[in-house]
Structure formats: C-alpha cells, structure tokens
Design a protein around this motif. Structure first.
Motif, PDB file in Angstrom:
ATOM      1  N   LEU A  96       0.824  -1.204   0.000  1.00  0.00           N
ATOM      2  CA  LEU A  96       0.000   0.000   0.000  1.00  0.00           C
ATOM      3  C   LEU A  96       0.865   1.263   0.000  1.00  0.00           C
ATOM      4  N   LYS A  97       1.960   1.236   0.747  1.00  0.00           N
ATOM      5  CA  LYS A  97       2.875   2.385   0.770  1.00  0.00           C
ATOM      6  C   LYS A  97       3.553   2.563  -0.578  1.00  0.00           C
ATOM      7  N   LEU A  98       3.938   1.465  -1.196  1.00  0.00           N
ATOM      8  CA  LEU A  98       4.672   1.506  -2.459  1.00  0.00           C
ATOM      9  C   LEU A  98       3.833   2.095  -3.580  1.00  0.00           C
ATOM     10  N   ILE A  99       2.558   1.740  -3.639  1.00  0.00           N
ATOM     11  CA  ILE A  99       1.704   2.231  -4.717  1.00  0.00           C
ATOM     12  C   ILE A  99       1.067   3.579  -4.385  1.00  0.00           C
ATOM     13  N   ASN A 100       1.461   4.153  -3.251  1.00  0.00           N
ATOM     14  CA  ASN A 100       0.961   5.458  -2.802  1.00  0.00           C
ATOM     15  C   ASN A 100      -0.559   5.486  -2.668  1.00  0.00           C
ATOM     16  N   ALA A 101      -1.119   4.404  -2.172  1.00  0.00           N
ATOM     17  CA  ALA A 101      -2.548   4.385  -1.884  1.00  0.00           C
ATOM     18  C   ALA A 101      -2.816   5.272  -0.668  1.00  0.00           C
ATOM     19  N   TYR A 102      -4.052   5.734  -0.544  1.00  0.00           N
ATOM     20  CA  TYR A 102      -4.405   6.601   0.576  1.00  0.00           C
ATOM     21  C   TYR A 102      -4.122   5.899   1.896  1.00  0.00           C
ATOM     22  N   GLY A 104      -1.961   3.610   2.461  1.00  0.00           N
ATOM     23  CA  GLY A 104      -0.519   3.549   2.630  1.00  0.00           C
ATOM     24  C   GLY A 104       0.057   4.847   3.149  1.00  0.00           C
ATOM     25  N   LEU A 105      -0.474   5.963   2.647  1.00  0.00           N
ATOM     26  CA  LEU A 105      -0.017   7.275   3.115  1.00  0.00           C
ATOM     27  C   LEU A 105      -0.384   7.479   4.575  1.00  0.00           C
ATOM     28  N   ARG A 106      -1.571   7.017   4.983  1.00  0.00           N
ATOM     29  CA  ARG A 106      -1.964   7.131   6.383  1.00  0.00           C
ATOM     30  C   ARG A 106      -1.050   6.296   7.278  1.00  0.00           C
ATOM     31  N   HIS A 107      -0.655   5.110   6.806  1.00  0.00           N
ATOM     32  CA  HIS A 107       0.299   4.298   7.563  1.00  0.00           C
ATOM     33  C   HIS A 107       1.637   5.033   7.679  1.00  0.00           C
ATOM     34  N   THR A 108       2.088   5.631   6.586  1.00  0.00           N
ATOM     35  CA  THR A 108       3.368   6.343   6.585  1.00  0.00           C
ATOM     36  C   THR A 108       3.353   7.515   7.555  1.00  0.00           C
ATOM     37  N   LYS A 109       2.256   8.258   7.589  1.00  0.00           N
ATOM     38  CA  LYS A 109       2.141   9.424   8.468  1.00  0.00           C
ATOM     39  C   LYS A 109       1.769   9.066   9.901  1.00  0.00           C
ATOM     40  N   ASN A 110       1.592   7.771  10.161  1.00  0.00           N
ATOM     41  CA  ASN A 110       1.240   7.272  11.489  1.00  0.00           C
ATOM     42  C   ASN A 110      -0.073   7.879  11.994  1.00  0.00           C
TER      43      ASN A 110
END
Length: 143
Positions: A96-102, A104-110
C-alpha cells in the motif's frame, strides 16, 4: 511431528501444550486456549473444536493426545497464524505504501487508516498530546 506434549515448570504446577509455536495453557477452556494463537479468534477456535469433536467448555488438559494432534494439524494446515500472518500483514502494508494508496499514506504518516477523526481522539495512534505555546497570555496583552 515431534512436539513435547507438556512443559513442566515449578515442580509440575504449570502444564502447557505447544501448537504453532505458542504455549497454550492447559487449565483454560479449550476454546479460550486456542485464541492465544495469533490469527485464531473465538469463531475460528469454535469451528476447529467442532471439526475435531471437542466440547468448547472442556479444559485443554482433559483433551486426549489424538485430539490435540488433530487440532495442531488443522491449525497449521488450514490457517495462516503467528509469523506467517505477521509477514503477510507487513507485506500488505508495504504494498500500500509503495503504490501510494491513501491507506498507505496514512500508515506512513502514522495516522488512523480507517476514516476515524483526528481533531480529537486518535491518541493511541498519534501519541501523547503536545501542548503548543506557553499556556498563558502574553505580558504585552496585560498592560
């Protein structure tokens, strides 16, 4: 498979059964003991016990060795549990992070992933509250 049936510690007071790398307590009901395995919840535990033919309220130390072996085989063959489950979940999050899914972005931003509000609440995910400012009025405003 060569698994130890029980592990005796404290002069035989605590007995445990090992399934999928998890030591299950023998003094609990079998349905509750199975939920100690990550990836097996209450409903899955009930289905497994029904398949094997063990009562849910029967304590694990009263279940015979043959039934324990059948439970072990069902858990290891039909369910994704413990380490394999953790690997699968982490791979899904990485994808999810790799494909820049929403999500995935929420996971990245914690931040919360499933649409919860963040103006208030979400303290578990965002961490301890950080106060901005000094918390008192400026001296210039008083005069």
């Amino acid at each position: 498979m060569l698994f130890a049936r029980t592990l005796d510690t404290n002069k035989g007071k605590v007995k445990m059964i090992r399934i999928a790398g998890v030591m299950l307590p023998e003094n609990k009901h079998s349905v509750i003991a199975l939920t100690y395995i990550e990836g097996i919840g209450l409903s899955t535990a009930k289905k497994i016990l029904k398949t094997v033919g063990v009562r849910e309220d029967q304590r694990l130390n009263k279940v015979d060795q043959l039934k324990i072996e059948q439970i072990r085989q069902i858990v290891e063959k039909q369910n994704v549990v413990e380490g394999d489950l953790r690997v699968e979940i982490s791979n899904n999050i990485k994808r999810l992070k790799l494909i820049n899914a929403y999500r995935g972005l929420r996971h990245t931003k914690n931040l919360p992933v499933r649409g919860q509000r963040t103006k208030t609440n979400a303290r578990t995910k965002r961490g301890k509250k950080i106060t901005v400012g000094s918390g008192r009025k400026k001296a210039a405003e008083k005069t």
